[in-house]
Design an enzyme around this catalytic site. Structure first.
Site, PDB file in Angstrom:
ATOM      1  N   ARG A  77      -6.820  -1.232 -10.747  1.00 21.48           N
ATOM      2  CA  ARG A  77      -6.772  -1.945  -9.478  1.00 21.48           C
ATOM      3  C   ARG A  77      -6.944  -0.936  -8.340  1.00 21.48           C
ATOM      4  NH1 ARG A  77      -1.682  -3.711  -6.109  1.00 21.48           N
ATOM      5  NH2 ARG A  77      -2.738  -4.830  -4.437  1.00 21.48           N
ATOM      6  N   HIS A 121      -5.666  -3.699   1.831  1.00 24.62           N
ATOM      7  CA  HIS A 121      -4.432  -2.966   1.572  1.00 24.62           C
ATOM      8  C   HIS A 121      -4.097  -2.168   2.830  1.00 24.62           C
ATOM      9  CE1 HIS A 121      -1.776  -1.371  -1.880  1.00 24.62           C
ATOM     10  NE2 HIS A 121      -1.238  -0.972  -0.741  1.00 24.62           N
ATOM     11  N   GLU A 166       0.541  -7.568  -0.216  1.00 26.92           N
ATOM     12  CA  GLU A 166       1.833  -7.589   0.474  1.00 26.92           C
ATOM     13  C   GLU A 166       1.753  -7.977   1.952  1.00 26.92           C
ATOM     14  OE1 GLU A 166       3.997  -4.254  -2.371  1.00 26.92           O
ATOM     15  OE2 GLU A 166       3.779  -3.840  -0.242  1.00 26.92           O
ATOM     16  N   ASN A 291       4.121  -7.579  -6.869  1.00 27.09           N
ATOM     17  CA  ASN A 291       4.580  -6.196  -6.760  1.00 27.09           C
ATOM     18  C   ASN A 291       6.104  -6.217  -6.766  1.00 27.09           C
ATOM     19  OD1 ASN A 291       1.904  -5.583  -6.465  1.00 27.09           O
ATOM     20  ND2 ASN A 291       2.064  -4.845  -4.361  1.00 27.09           N
ATOM     21  N   TYR A 293       9.628  -3.802  -7.148  1.00 27.43           N
ATOM     22  CA  TYR A 293      10.273  -2.497  -7.192  1.00 27.43           C
ATOM     23  C   TYR A 293      11.790  -2.598  -7.343  1.00 27.43           C
ATOM     24  CZ  TYR A 293       5.779  -0.490  -5.988  1.00 27.43           C
ATOM     25  OH  TYR A 293       4.450  -0.117  -6.024  1.00 27.43           O
ATOM     26  N   GLU A 357       1.840  -4.137  -9.135  1.00 24.15           N
ATOM     27  CA  GLU A 357       2.447  -2.837  -8.864  1.00 24.15           C
ATOM     28  C   GLU A 357       3.853  -2.818  -9.424  1.00 24.15           C
ATOM     29  OE1 GLU A 357       2.587  -1.377  -4.845  1.00 24.15           O
ATOM     30  OE2 GLU A 357       0.547  -2.052  -4.406  1.00 24.15           O
TER      31      GLU A 357
END
Length: 452
Positions: A77, A121, A166, A291, A293, A357
């Site tokens: 990606r 992005h 995002e 994504n 985290y 991600e």
């Protein structure tokens, strides 16, 4: 010893972003972006670091494709820099910019790697920001034109398209907290930007599909489970609001439900999105990119501290509660990924999901040409296991992209945080695969996580 074997055809990969790795910010007709302007403004990034050179991927991309081939992961990606294709954001496309990405895609395909292209992005052309940026509908329309041009050029070779990465970060970190480009601090603008980003997603999805009959179109959202810092009613209400701002404000309209009413009522004094745009936003998704985290731990605060009356727990408070922290100060909670995947699958029933991600920054040290990043290996292994449990429970997860292939420019943190499975010496720009690279290569080859 236990073996968690993923479904046949599962797409393992790594991810990068244009401004974080490419460099060459003024070469071959590329125009300036908001991150060029932001990173060159005094005091905005760690020690004044910029993406002027970054990892020099623009010149070293053949070496990076060789690394990808060595890794053996079937997907990669990356993002396209809008100002490299349209230096002014609109007008005539820049042929050298398109040619660069065309060569990259061809090299990936020759190496047997499936490209996943992200169109935005965070590197908005500065010329568009000068005309109001994402708060203006004209920017959404320009984004659709950019999406059409890129798809017409690459759509015969690229199937997987991600419109945005995002949008919450773009809206709130860039326009409310001001810690990302363009560095604004205005809540009404941030909310308007969040809406225009979603409109632009819908317009771009239409443009991509019109330009390529084989296109598979999605959007990537940063999503997190949201937990209340305590059982106090004020903290619980703050957590519910933050879940709405971070998760439901983007998921609900994309999946055709309109904006969540509780959040819409709270934000209405600042900006109330028009319902007439909702059909445009709700274009059918072929997949949703997530994504992940860490969870968000939310507490209530006085409104004079924050107009929305909420704040996240600081790293010290999380450490005091026993959480391991990454170098970003984020808690390591792999079960949060499992819970998130189960929730999204249950509440929104996406056709397909990709983890676009997931990864961790640690203070890696290069010693005699090697980086023994055991913490990163443990982090990834725990999150892979969480994803496997979600797949076993019926979640339509089709792939997993580790962030990131390379250490890179980590936005306002500059080069102080290392997420890569490949170490980059920023003096020589030499690449050194870390221990996690070899470990991940074995996972990919087996299509399985071996534990015990």
């Amino acid at each position: 010893m236990s073996v968690a074997r993923f479904p046949d055809g599962f797409l393992w990969g790594t991810a990068t972003a244009a401004y974080q790795i490419e460099g060459a910010v003024s070469e071959d007709g590329r125009g300036p972006s908001i991150w060029d302007a932001f990173s060159h403004a005094p005091g905005k990034t760690y020690q004044g670091h910029t993406g002027d050179v970054a990892c020099d991927h623009y010149h070293r991309w053949p070496d990076d494709v060789r690394l990808l081939r060595e890794l053996g992961a079937p997907a990669y990606r990356f993002s396209i820099a809008w100002p490299r294709v349209f230096p002014e954001g609109t007008g005539a496309p820049n042929e050298p910019g398109l040619t660069f990405y065309e060569r990259l895609v061809d090299a990936l395909l020759e190496a047997g790697i499936t490209p996943f292209v992200t169109l935005y992005h965070w590197d908005l052309p500065q010329a568009l920001q000068d005309r109001g940026g994402w708060s203006e509908r004209s920017t959404a329309e320009a984004f659709a034109r950019y999406a059409e041009v890129v798809t017409r050029r690459l759509g015969d070779r690229v199937r997987y398209w991600i419109t945005h990465n995002e949008p919450w970060v773009v809206a709130y970190l860039g326009h409310y907290l001001g810690v990302h480009a363009p560095g604004m601090q205005d809540l009404p603008t941030a909310i308007r930007v969040s809406h225009e980003l979603l409109v632009s997603h819908g317009l771009a999805a239409q443009a991509i599909r019109a330009a390529s009959s084989q296109a598979v179109v999605g959007i990537t959202l940063n999503l997190s489970p949201v937990e209340s810092a305590s059982d106090h009613p004020d903290d619980r209400a703050a957590a519910q609001l933050f879940d709405g701002l971070l998760n439901r404000w983007f998921l609900d309209p994309v999946f055709g439900r309109g904006y969540p009413l509780d959040v819409r009522e709270r934000l209405a004094p600042y900006f109330d999105p028009p319902d007439t745009d909702l059909p445009t936003i709700a274009q059918p998704l072929d997949f949703l990119g997530i994504n992940y985290y860490a969870p968000a731990f939310i507490r209530a605060v006085p409104q004079e501290q924050n107009p929305l009356g909420l704040a996240q727990l600081e790293p010290k408070a999380l450490a005091d509660r026993g959480y391991q922290l990454t170098d970003m100060g984020w808690p390591v909670v792999p079960e949060g990924l499992e819970h998130l995947l189960l929730r999204i699958s249950r509440e929104y029933a996406p056709r397909e999901l990709f983890i676009t991600e997931n990864g961790a920054a640690y203070p890696d040290q290069l010693v005699a040409g090697r980086v023994q990043d055991d913490q990163r290996i443990a982090y990834l292994a725990a999150h892979f296991a969480a994803a496997y449990r979600a797949v076993r429970a019926g979640v339509p997860l089709k792939g997993y992209f580790v962030w990131s292939l390379l250490d890179n420019f980590e936005w306002a943190h500059g080069y102080s945080k290392r997420f890569g499975i490949v170490y980059v010496d920023y003096e020589s720009l030499s690449r050194f695969p870390k221990a996690s690279f070899s470990w991940y290569r074995d996972i990919v080859a087996r299509n399985a996580l071996v534990e015990g």
